[in-house]
Design a protein around this motif. Structure first.
Motif, short mmCIF file in Angstrom:
data_model
loop_
_atom_site.label_atom_id
_atom_site.label_comp_id
_atom_site.label_asym_id
_atom_site.label_seq_id
_atom_site.Cartn_x
_atom_site.Cartn_y
_atom_site.Cartn_z
N TYR A 85 71.04 29.87 -12.42
CA TYR A 85 70.88 29.31 -13.77
C TYR A 85 70.92 30.40 -14.82
CZ TYR A 85 69.11 25.33 -11.11
OH TYR A 85 68.97 24.29 -10.22
N SER A 86 71.28 30.03 -16.03
CA SER A 86 71.07 30.92 -17.16
C SER A 86 69.57 31.06 -17.33
CB SER A 86 71.68 30.33 -18.43
OG SER A 86 73.07 30.20 -18.30
N GLY A 87 69.13 32.18 -17.91
CA GLY A 87 67.70 32.37 -17.99
C GLY A 87 67.21 32.98 -19.28
N LYS A 88 65.91 32.82 -19.48
CA LYS A 88 65.20 33.41 -20.61
C LYS A 88 63.81 33.77 -20.08
CE LYS A 88 63.52 32.32 -25.24
NZ LYS A 88 63.47 31.28 -26.29
N ILE A 89 63.39 34.99 -20.35
CA ILE A 89 62.08 35.46 -19.90
C ILE A 89 61.23 35.76 -21.12
CG2 ILE A 89 60.83 37.22 -18.60
CD1 ILE A 89 63.46 37.77 -17.08
N THR A 90 60.00 35.27 -21.09
CA THR A 90 59.04 35.57 -22.15
C THR A 90 57.83 36.25 -21.53
OG1 THR A 90 59.76 33.62 -23.38
CG2 THR A 90 57.64 34.59 -24.01
N GLY A 113 50.12 38.97 -19.77
CA GLY A 113 50.93 39.79 -18.87
C GLY A 113 51.79 38.99 -17.92
N SER A 114 51.63 37.68 -17.90
CA SER A 114 52.47 36.84 -17.04
C SER A 114 53.84 36.65 -17.70
CB SER A 114 51.80 35.48 -16.80
OG SER A 114 51.71 34.75 -18.01
N LEU A 115 54.78 36.18 -16.88
CA LEU A 115 56.13 35.90 -17.39
C LEU A 115 56.38 34.42 -17.41
CD1 LEU A 115 58.40 38.44 -15.45
CD2 LEU A 115 57.38 38.69 -17.72
N GLY A 116 56.94 33.93 -18.49
CA GLY A 116 57.49 32.59 -18.54
C GLY A 116 58.95 32.71 -18.17
N MET A 117 59.32 32.27 -16.98
CA MET A 117 60.69 32.38 -16.48
C MET A 117 61.36 31.02 -16.65
SD MET A 117 63.09 34.15 -15.04
CE MET A 117 62.21 35.62 -14.55
N ARG A 118 62.31 30.96 -17.59
CA ARG A 118 62.98 29.69 -17.88
C ARG A 118 64.39 29.73 -17.33
NH1 ARG A 118 61.78 25.29 -20.20
NH2 ARG A 118 63.27 23.92 -21.20
N GLY A 119 64.71 28.75 -16.51
CA GLY A 119 66.06 28.59 -16.01
C GLY A 119 66.66 27.33 -16.61
#
Length: 140
Positions: free
Chosen positions: A107-112, A117-123
């Motif tokens: 998937y295309s992704g976006k990380i926040t 300190g956690s990551l929001g990993m969006r696919g």
């Protein structure tokens, strides 16, 4: 006077670039995926950020859902699942891809990077609005 202005401009440009690099590198480290199914180490490769699955909760799990049949017998641990993310500012990395070994899809992704300190990993497919976000927790 002209040399003085050039020196000030050069100093500003280099300090801004180093500041952004330090901010972009805050993503580096190891994270547990949602549900603690795996651990991913994010590292820098040139100007992009990539992540390798270093552990799974199923010992010796293979990449059985990979669309490339030749890779289906490969172990999941050691698989690069986060690729080519670039820092866009404000604790966001974009323009990369995320491989989901459970479905075998990329998937295309976006990380926040969240405040804790956690990551929001969006696919997503197409635009970010049509996707799903999981939270990855930074390892200590």
């Amino acid at each position: 006077m002209k040399q003085y202005l050039i020196l000030i401009l050069f100093s500003f440009i280099t300090s801004t670039g180093f500041g952004q690099t330090a901010e972009a590198d805050k993503i580096l480290g190891t994270y547990s995926t949602e549900g603690n199914k795996g651990k991913v180490t994010i590292r820098k490769a040139g100007n992009t950020y990539n992540g390798t699955l270093i552990w799974t909760n199923v010992p010796d799990a293979t990449d059985k859902n990979n669309p490339d049949k030749a890779k289906r017998s490969n172990k999941l641990a050691g698989t690069e699942i986060v690729k080519d993310f670039t820092y866009s500012g404000n604790n966001v990395w974009e323009k990369g891809t995320v491989y989901d070994p459970e479905s075998g899809k990329t998937y295309s992704g976006k990380i926040t990077l969240n405040k804790d300190g956690s990551l929001g990993m969006r696919g997503f497919v197409g635009i970010s609005a049509f996707g799903r976000t999981t939270v990855w927790t930074r390892e200590k």
